[in-house]
Structures are given as structure tokens and as C-alpha cells.
Write a protein that holds these residues in place. Sequence first.
Motif, PDB file in Angstrom:
ATOM      1  N   LEU A  83       0.850  -1.187   0.000  1.00 54.96           N
ATOM      2  CA  LEU A  83       0.000   0.000   0.000  1.00 54.96           C
ATOM      3  C   LEU A  83       0.887   1.239   0.000  1.00 54.96           C
ATOM      4  N   GLU A  84       0.592   2.158  -0.910  1.00 55.40           N
ATOM      5  CA  GLU A  84       1.335   3.410  -0.992  1.00 55.40           C
ATOM      6  C   GLU A  84       0.368   4.585  -0.850  1.00 55.40           C
ATOM      7  N   GLN A  85       0.917   5.773  -0.714  1.00 53.49           N
ATOM      8  CA  GLN A  85       0.087   6.977  -0.633  1.00 53.49           C
ATOM      9  C   GLN A  85       0.586   7.982  -1.655  1.00 53.49           C
ATOM     10  N   VAL A  86      -0.368   8.508  -2.425  1.00 52.63           N
ATOM     11  CA  VAL A  86      -0.056   9.469  -3.470  1.00 52.63           C
ATOM     12  C   VAL A  86      -1.028  10.638  -3.375  1.00 52.63           C
ATOM     13  N   GLU A  87      -0.492  11.820  -3.148  1.00 51.71           N
ATOM     14  CA  GLU A  87      -1.309  13.037  -3.069  1.00 51.71           C
ATOM     15  C   GLU A  87      -2.482  12.862  -2.102  1.00 51.71           C
ATOM     16  N   GLY A  88      -2.218  12.199  -0.987  1.00 51.99           N
ATOM     17  CA  GLY A  88      -3.233  12.021   0.043  1.00 51.99           C
ATOM     18  C   GLY A  88      -4.142  10.823  -0.143  1.00 51.99           C
ATOM     19  N   PHE A  89      -3.986  10.094  -1.246  1.00 52.38           N
ATOM     20  CA  PHE A  89      -4.807   8.919  -1.516  1.00 52.38           C
ATOM     21  C   PHE A  89      -4.008   7.647  -1.222  1.00 52.38           C
ATOM     22  N   ASP A  90      -4.647   6.680  -0.582  1.00 52.74           N
ATOM     23  CA  ASP A  90      -4.060   5.347  -0.469  1.00 52.74           C
ATOM     24  C   ASP A  90      -4.289   4.630  -1.793  1.00 52.74           C
ATOM     25  N   VAL A  91      -3.252   3.971  -2.281  1.00 53.39           N
ATOM     26  CA  VAL A  91      -3.350   3.266  -3.566  1.00 53.39           C
ATOM     27  C   VAL A  91      -2.690   1.897  -3.447  1.00 53.39           C
ATOM     28  N   ASP A  92      -3.195   0.953  -4.220  1.00 52.93           N
ATOM     29  CA  ASP A  92      -2.547  -0.357  -4.312  1.00 52.93           C
ATOM     30  C   ASP A  92      -2.635  -0.858  -5.743  1.00 52.93           C
ATOM     31  N   LEU A  93      -1.913  -1.930  -6.009  1.00 57.08           N
ATOM     32  CA  LEU A  93      -1.894  -2.542  -7.332  1.00 57.08           C
ATOM     33  C   LEU A  93      -2.087  -4.040  -7.153  1.00 57.08           C
ATOM     34  N   ILE A  94      -3.087  -4.589  -7.829  1.00 51.28           N
ATOM     35  CA  ILE A  94      -3.366  -6.018  -7.721  1.00 51.28           C
ATOM     36  C   ILE A  94      -3.447  -6.624  -9.115  1.00 51.28           C
ATOM     37  N   GLY A  95      -3.252  -7.920  -9.195  1.00 49.74           N
ATOM     38  CA  GLY A  95      -3.321  -8.597 -10.478  1.00 49.74           C
ATOM     39  C   GLY A  95      -4.703  -8.485 -11.105  1.00 49.74           C
ATOM     40  N   TRP A  96      -4.732  -8.358 -12.421  1.00 48.18           N
ATOM     41  CA  TRP A  96      -5.992  -8.294 -13.155  1.00 48.18           C
ATOM     42  C   TRP A  96      -6.467  -9.712 -13.451  1.00 48.18           C
ATOM     43  N   LEU A  97      -7.730  -9.989 -13.181  1.00 47.69           N
ATOM     44  CA  LEU A  97      -8.312 -11.295 -13.472  1.00 47.69           C
ATOM     45  C   LEU A  97      -9.276 -11.169 -14.637  1.00 47.69           C
ATOM     46  N   ASP A  98      -9.078 -11.983 -15.664  1.00 49.55           N
ATOM     47  CA  ASP A  98      -9.967 -11.962 -16.824  1.00 49.55           C
ATOM     48  C   ASP A  98     -11.298 -12.627 -16.475  1.00 49.55           C
ATOM     49  N   GLY A  99     -12.257 -12.408 -17.333  1.00 50.95           N
ATOM     50  CA  GLY A  99     -13.570 -13.010 -17.132  1.00 50.95           C
ATOM     51  C   GLY A  99     -14.664 -11.964 -17.195  1.00 50.95           C
ATOM     52  N   ARG A 100     -15.880 -12.439 -17.216  1.00 48.80           N
ATOM     53  CA  ARG A 100     -17.035 -11.537 -17.227  1.00 48.80           C
ATOM     54  C   ARG A 100     -17.809 -11.706 -15.931  1.00 48.80           C
ATOM     55  N   PRO A 101     -18.443 -10.641 -15.459  1.00 47.81           N
ATOM     56  CA  PRO A 101     -19.211 -10.768 -14.222  1.00 47.81           C
ATOM     57  C   PRO A 101     -20.316 -11.813 -14.352  1.00 47.81           C
ATOM     58  N   LEU A 102     -20.603 -12.453 -13.250  1.00 46.17           N
ATOM     59  CA  LEU A 102     -21.711 -13.407 -13.195  1.00 46.17           C
ATOM     60  C   LEU A 102     -22.991 -12.767 -13.717  1.00 46.17           C
ATOM     61  N   GLY A 103     -23.156 -11.486 -13.466  1.00 48.76           N
ATOM     62  CA  GLY A 103     -24.314 -10.745 -13.936  1.00 48.76           C
ATOM     63  C   GLY A 103     -24.238  -9.317 -13.451  1.00 48.76           C
ATOM     64  N   HIS A 104     -25.319  -8.577 -13.670  1.00 51.97           N
ATOM     65  CA  HIS A 104     -25.394  -7.188 -13.247  1.00 51.97           C
ATOM     66  C   HIS A 104     -26.725  -6.962 -12.537  1.00 51.97           C
ATOM     67  N   SER A 105     -26.700  -6.154 -11.508  1.00 55.01           N
ATOM     68  CA  SER A 105     -27.910  -5.892 -10.736  1.00 55.01           C
ATOM     69  C   SER A 105     -28.995  -5.290 -11.620  1.00 55.01           C
ATOM     70  N   GLY A 106     -30.216  -5.740 -11.407  1.00 55.04           N
ATOM     71  CA  GLY A 106     -31.351  -5.182 -12.127  1.00 55.04           C
ATOM     72  C   GLY A 106     -31.605  -5.792 -13.488  1.00 55.04           C
ATOM     73  N   THR A 107     -30.768  -6.745 -13.916  1.00 51.91           N
ATOM     74  CA  THR A 107     -30.984  -7.399 -15.204  1.00 51.91           C
ATOM     75  C   THR A 107     -31.016  -8.916 -15.012  1.00 51.91           C
ATOM     76  N   ARG A 108     -31.649  -9.607 -15.934  1.00 47.96           N
ATOM     77  CA  ARG A 108     -31.728 -11.060 -15.860  1.00 47.96           C
ATOM     78  C   ARG A 108     -30.351 -11.680 -16.066  1.00 47.96           C
ATOM     79  N   LEU A 109     -30.114 -12.774 -15.390  1.00 49.32           N
ATOM     80  CA  LEU A 109     -28.872 -13.502 -15.606  1.00 49.32           C
ATOM     81  C   LEU A 109     -28.856 -14.098 -17.006  1.00 49.32           C
ATOM     82  N   ASP A 110     -27.663 -14.153 -17.578  1.00 49.23           N
ATOM     83  CA  ASP A 110     -27.486 -14.760 -18.897  1.00 49.23           C
ATOM     84  C   ASP A 110     -26.424 -15.842 -18.766  1.00 49.23           C
ATOM     85  N   LEU A 111     -26.843 -17.010 -18.276  1.00 53.57           N
ATOM     86  CA  LEU A 111     -25.933 -18.118 -18.029  1.00 53.57           C
ATOM     87  C   LEU A 111     -26.421 -19.361 -18.767  1.00 53.57           C
TER      88      LEU A 111
END
Length: 311
Positions: A83-111
Motif C-alpha cells: 500500500l502506498e500513498q499518493v497526493e493524500g490517496f491510499d493506492v494499491d496494485l493487484i493482479g488483473w483477473l480476466d472473465g465476465r461478471p456473473l451478472g449485473h444488478s437489475g438485469t436477468r442472468l445470462d448463463l
Amino acid sequence: MSDPVPQALALWGLSGAAHDFVAGRENRVYRVRSGKGDFALRIKRPGYRTRPELESELQWLRAMHDAGLSVPLPERSLSGAFLEQVEGFDVDLIGWLDGRPLGHSGTRLDLNDAPGTFGRLGEQIARLHDACDAWRPAAGFTRCAWDLKGLLGETPIWGRFWENPTLTPDQRDILARFRQRAHQELTATLPDLDHGLIHADLVRENVLIDGDRLHLIDFDDGGFGFRLFDIATALLKNMAEPDYPMMKAALLDGYRTRRPLDTDRLDLFMALRAVTYVGWIIPRMQEDQAPARNRRFIADADRLCRAYLGA
């Protein structure tokens, strides 16, 4: 004011890396593309979590990754810090995970296979709980507590839901009665409830489908709590789905392939999860689409609390 992305990237040796804004609420998140791989740069909302809580989250993520869970892997900066701090903000860097969300709120699932997907999700939640139980955090580890006080006390983690200003008198009465009854039941049954570290926000957007794999992301609200709270969170937003009974059964069965699960009080935790959103929305009433979300949150909470109370 623009986010200090170039300054932050420099701390991880990624100066000049391509980056795109992808999301913003508790964190402002940028996808970073570089020769070292893809990452998520997260700029934290000031005041939402303390620095010790943020550092603890990153330690937790690292431990879960090392235990074989498919979660984002925190990256150390050039100084060796997560964890680092830049211009008063705490920031971090994490690995990016590919994939699509299970779904989105307010819409029907498409599975293609909703029960199968929820069965795998149940298994992943159980694996997470197993790994959390096996892990011994270092001294100083601190996260929020979704316990009796954090859910139903005078200052719940996500706000005093019974004081949402848009509640009708009848709705306010139902939520107040629910709070009193739920407090009594939880107090009486605390020794019997499975408790430990939980994700606490396994909504559709925080579960990524990547082929046959499921990734769990966004541990911002994770902390100590009841394991049924994770189950209720994974189910709540899917109750209107046509296949919900099969999805629910599949998730519970999937969990039980790895870990025991007593669901006698699941209805209580479904209602508890629903009322948290009624509190969460209060300071966000001016955001886009907040009125519609607020109405939906209140309707869900009212329905589930009435069912729990038999009202």
C-alpha cells in the motif's frame, strides 16, 4: 481533479503504462496494461477504510491466493510495500483477473447453466471459508465486523437502515420490529453460528466467470462475520430469477460438498442482508439511479422482513 495515476504507477515501476478507467465507487479502479502483465490500480476513497484495514485486506488477499483461491494477487511497490500513498490517496496494485461478471444488478442472468454455475460458486465460497479458518493473520490484522453490533447495533457498518428518510411509517415500523426480533434471535443463537472471515459482498459483479473457473474479487467490505451472511449475499439479488429455487439448491449443495452448512436461519440472514442496503444507500441518495435503487432495496427489505416476522 484528476486521479494521480501516473504518479502511482511510477511507484510500481510502471511509468508510461497504458491505463483505462473501469469503475468507481469505494475505489476508483484503472486497468493497467504493461509488459509485466495486466493489473488493477485502485485509488481508495478517503475515509472509507483505515490504513491498517487496507493493509490487512492486502495481506488477506495474498494469503488466500497462496491457499489456491482465485483472487487478485497484490503486488509490492518498488519500496516493497503493498500500500502506498499518493497526493493524500491510499493506492494499491493487484493482479488483473480476466472473465465476465456473473451478472449485473437489475438485469436477468445470462448463463448457459445457472444451477451448475451456482453449484461451483457454493463450492468456492466453502473453499474461501476453509482457507480463512486455516490462516493465522499476523498481529495487527484488522477488518470490520459484520457481527451483532455491525448488523443491528446503534451504528451498523452500512448505516442506520431504520432511519432511511424515504421509508413510509409502515415500512419504518416493520424494519424496527425486525431489528428487535433479529437482535433477540442472534443473541440467543450466537454460539451455534459459524463465524470467521467472510467476503461479505459476493454479489454478481464480484464473481467473474472465466471459462470453467470462477474468480472472487473486491474484498473491500470483507471482515469478520457469520458464514450465512456470505450465502445470503450470493443469493439475495437472484431471488427474482425463474430458476432461483434450483440455483439456491445448487449453491447450498455445492457448499456442502466441502463444508457443513446449517441453513435453519438462512431466512433471517436474507432479511439481514436486505436491510443493510437500505442503510448503505442513505449517503448515496444523490448518485445516478439512486432513487430507483433505493426503492428496490426498500421493497426487498420490506418483503423479507415481513416474511421473517410473519407479518
